[in-house]
Design an enzyme around this catalytic site. Sequence first.
Site, PDB file in Angstrom:
ATOM      1  N   TYR A 153       8.751  -5.243 -10.951  1.00  0.00           N
ATOM      2  CA  TYR A 153       8.799  -3.979 -10.201  1.00  0.00           C
ATOM      3  C   TYR A 153       9.769  -4.061  -9.030  1.00  0.00           C
ATOM      4  O   TYR A 153      10.590  -3.172  -8.830  1.00  0.00           O
ATOM      5  CB  TYR A 153       7.389  -3.687  -9.694  1.00  0.00           C
ATOM      6  CG  TYR A 153       7.204  -2.376  -8.982  1.00  0.00           C
ATOM      7  CD1 TYR A 153       6.874  -1.219  -9.695  1.00  0.00           C
ATOM      8  CD2 TYR A 153       7.297  -2.284  -7.590  1.00  0.00           C
ATOM      9  CE1 TYR A 153       6.668  -0.021  -9.027  1.00  0.00           C
ATOM     10  CE2 TYR A 153       7.085  -1.089  -6.934  1.00  0.00           C
ATOM     11  CZ  TYR A 153       6.768   0.042  -7.654  1.00  0.00           C
ATOM     12  OH  TYR A 153       6.559   1.227  -6.996  1.00  0.00           O
ATOM     13  N   LYS A 157      13.165  -1.832  -8.441  1.00  0.00           N
ATOM     14  CA  LYS A 157      13.353  -0.789  -7.427  1.00  0.00           C
ATOM     15  C   LYS A 157      14.664  -1.012  -6.653  1.00  0.00           C
ATOM     16  O   LYS A 157      15.287  -0.050  -6.201  1.00  0.00           O
ATOM     17  CB  LYS A 157      12.152  -0.746  -6.472  1.00  0.00           C
ATOM     18  CG  LYS A 157      10.880  -0.199  -7.114  1.00  0.00           C
ATOM     19  CD  LYS A 157      11.029   1.256  -7.553  1.00  0.00           C
ATOM     20  CE  LYS A 157       9.733   1.845  -8.078  1.00  0.00           C
ATOM     21  NZ  LYS A 157       9.897   3.187  -8.676  1.00  0.00           N
TER      22      LYS A 157
HETATM   23  N1  LIG Z   1       1.908   5.212  -5.039  1.00  0.00           N
HETATM   24  C1  LIG Z   1       2.663   4.393  -4.309  1.00  0.00           C
HETATM   25  O1  LIG Z   1       2.192   3.732  -3.395  1.00  0.00           O
HETATM   26  C2  LIG Z   1       4.162   4.316  -4.554  1.00  0.00           C
HETATM   27  C3  LIG Z   1       4.946   3.728  -3.550  1.00  0.00           C
HETATM   28  C4  LIG Z   1       6.317   3.640  -3.741  1.00  0.00           C
HETATM   29  C5  LIG Z   1       6.881   4.122  -4.908  1.00  0.00           C
HETATM   30  N2  LIG Z   1       6.096   4.690  -5.876  1.00  0.00           N
HETATM   31  C6  LIG Z   1       6.751   5.153  -7.097  1.00  0.00           C
HETATM   32  O2  LIG Z   1       6.475   6.513  -7.308  1.00  0.00           O
HETATM   33  C7  LIG Z   1       6.485   6.780  -8.706  1.00  0.00           C
HETATM   34  C8  LIG Z   1       5.207   7.502  -9.080  1.00  0.00           C
HETATM   35  O3  LIG Z   1       4.127   6.694  -8.740  1.00  0.00           O
HETATM   36  P1  LIG Z   1       2.670   7.289  -8.504  1.00  0.00           P
HETATM   37  O4  LIG Z   1       2.096   6.561  -7.363  1.00  0.00           O
HETATM   38  O5  LIG Z   1       2.718   8.772  -8.469  1.00  0.00           O
HETATM   39  O6  LIG Z   1       1.969   6.740  -9.839  1.00  0.00           O
HETATM   40  P2  LIG Z   1       0.964   7.447 -10.855  1.00  0.00           P
HETATM   41  O7  LIG Z   1       0.414   6.346 -11.675  1.00  0.00           O
HETATM   42  O8  LIG Z   1       0.022   8.340 -10.128  1.00  0.00           O
HETATM   43  O9  LIG Z   1       1.949   8.381 -11.735  1.00  0.00           O
HETATM   44  C9  LIG Z   1       2.875   7.852 -12.623  1.00  0.00           C
HETATM   45  C10 LIG Z   1       3.006   8.802 -13.800  1.00  0.00           C
HETATM   46  O10 LIG Z   1       3.994   8.265 -14.696  1.00  0.00           O
HETATM   47  C11 LIG Z   1       3.512   8.426 -16.021  1.00  0.00           C
HETATM   48  N3  LIG Z   1       4.137   7.442 -16.890  1.00  0.00           N
HETATM   49  C12 LIG Z   1       3.944   6.100 -16.906  1.00  0.00           C
HETATM   50  N4  LIG Z   1       4.683   5.537 -17.871  1.00  0.00           N
HETATM   51  C13 LIG Z   1       5.375   6.534 -18.467  1.00  0.00           C
HETATM   52  C14 LIG Z   1       6.310   6.577 -19.524  1.00  0.00           C
HETATM   53  N5  LIG Z   1       6.675   5.470 -20.181  1.00  0.00           N
HETATM   54  N6  LIG Z   1       6.818   7.778 -19.886  1.00  0.00           N
HETATM   55  C15 LIG Z   1       6.455   8.903 -19.242  1.00  0.00           C
HETATM   56  N7  LIG Z   1       5.557   8.926 -18.228  1.00  0.00           N
HETATM   57  C16 LIG Z   1       5.029   7.752 -17.854  1.00  0.00           C
HETATM   58  C17 LIG Z   1       1.999   8.235 -15.918  1.00  0.00           C
HETATM   59  O11 LIG Z   1       1.327   8.791 -17.037  1.00  0.00           O
HETATM   60  C18 LIG Z   1       1.697   8.959 -14.612  1.00  0.00           C
HETATM   61  O12 LIG Z   1       1.405  10.325 -14.827  1.00  0.00           O
HETATM   62  C19 LIG Z   1       6.668   5.422  -9.407  1.00  0.00           C
HETATM   63  O13 LIG Z   1       8.043   5.248  -9.706  1.00  0.00           O
HETATM   64  C20 LIG Z   1       6.259   4.434  -8.337  1.00  0.00           C
HETATM   65  O14 LIG Z   1       6.909   3.206  -8.509  1.00  0.00           O
HETATM   66  C21 LIG Z   1       4.736   4.804  -5.718  1.00  0.00           C
END
Ligand SMILES: NC(=O)c1ccc[n+]([C@@H]2O[C@H](COP(=O)([O-])OP(=O)(O)OC[C@H]3O[C@@H](n4cnc5c(N)ncnc54)[C@H](O)[C@@H]3O)[C@@H](O)[C@H]2O)c1
Length: 263
Positions: A153, A157
């Site tokens: 991961y 990023k």
């Molecule tokens: N939540 C955090 O703390 C955080 C922090 C920094 C960055 N992010 C980034 O934000 C983005 C969203 O994260 P989130 O926290 O909303 O996570 P989440 O798990 O709530 O949502 C992720 C979504 O992506 C979908 N998904 C996963 N694999 C997939 C695939 N192969 N094809 C299509 N859809 C797919 C899942 O079904 C889900 O609906 C990610 O890139 C994550 O790395 C999150």
Amino acid sequence: MTTRSVAVVTGGASGIGAATARLFSSRGYAIAILDLNRERGEKLAADLTTGNGVARFYSCDVADAGAVDAAAARVEADLGPADVLVTSAGLIPNSESIMDMDMEAHDRMWQVNYNGTIHACRAFGRQMIARKRGAIVTLGSINSRLPLPLPAYNPGKVAIARLTQLLAVELGRHGIRVNSVGPTYVMTETLQSRVDAGLRDLKKIMSVHALDTLPSPEDIALAIGFLCSAEARTITGILLPVDSGWLAGVSYKTYAGGVPWKE
Ligand SMILES: NC(=O)c1ccc[n+]([C@@H]2O[C@H](COP(=O)([O-])OP(=O)(O)OC[C@H]3O[C@@H](n4cnc5c(N)ncnc54)[C@H](O)[C@@H]3O)[C@@H](O)[C@H]2O)c1
């Protein structure tokens, strides 16, 4: 096909993507949600369609380039070409050792998080090139900036931040802007379940931020909304941290000499 501007959100069925879909819907966009989670994606599309909204769910694995191309063609036929793309589909891991990690899981994470970002940027970027306009926001992270023990991961990023710069230059000639947001820990259901399972230490998290509040998914959506708006018309190729001061605080607050106030 609608006359509305079209916002495409990968991973739009939950978390940051869902908040982003809601924000752009409230701003009058037709929404295309691309996600693997049909149940949640269809429910959100139905929610956004009540009242005056236009939203559709497209079942799609972003790791599969052909599936993303096919979804992009269906979005264009149903709603029109993309004006906005937000690449929020992603897998979020727990700490692991490079020596012990499962290489299949490692490869899958790159395919979803990094290749998935490229697939969506190519498929929807081509629609934008044809019209010489558009805005793309990729999902970076505080991981884009500093090492954390998430072997697939974390470097993924970093790579997304660099990819965002490459795309900004390649697509800038066509009037398309490409930026990234870099959230700190955002209390989505996914993260909350990790905290509940003891896989993230909330006290430790809070101790290294400048602010005492973490961003909500809606805060990240607002930053994405800004980057896609006319107010940001000369901003491209950046990573905008939305991090409650994590980047500033993480070294300062762990300084061996302590902080210059009473805790
Ligand atoms: N939540 C955090 O703390 C955080 C922090 C920094 C960055 N992010 C980034 O934000 C983005 C969203 O994260 P989130 O926290 O909303 O996570 P989440 O798990 O709530 O949502 C992720 C979504 O992506 C979908 N998904 C996963 N694999 C997939 C695939 N192969 N094809 C299509 N859809 C797919 C899942 O079904 C889900 O609906 C990610 O890139 C994550 O790395 C999150």
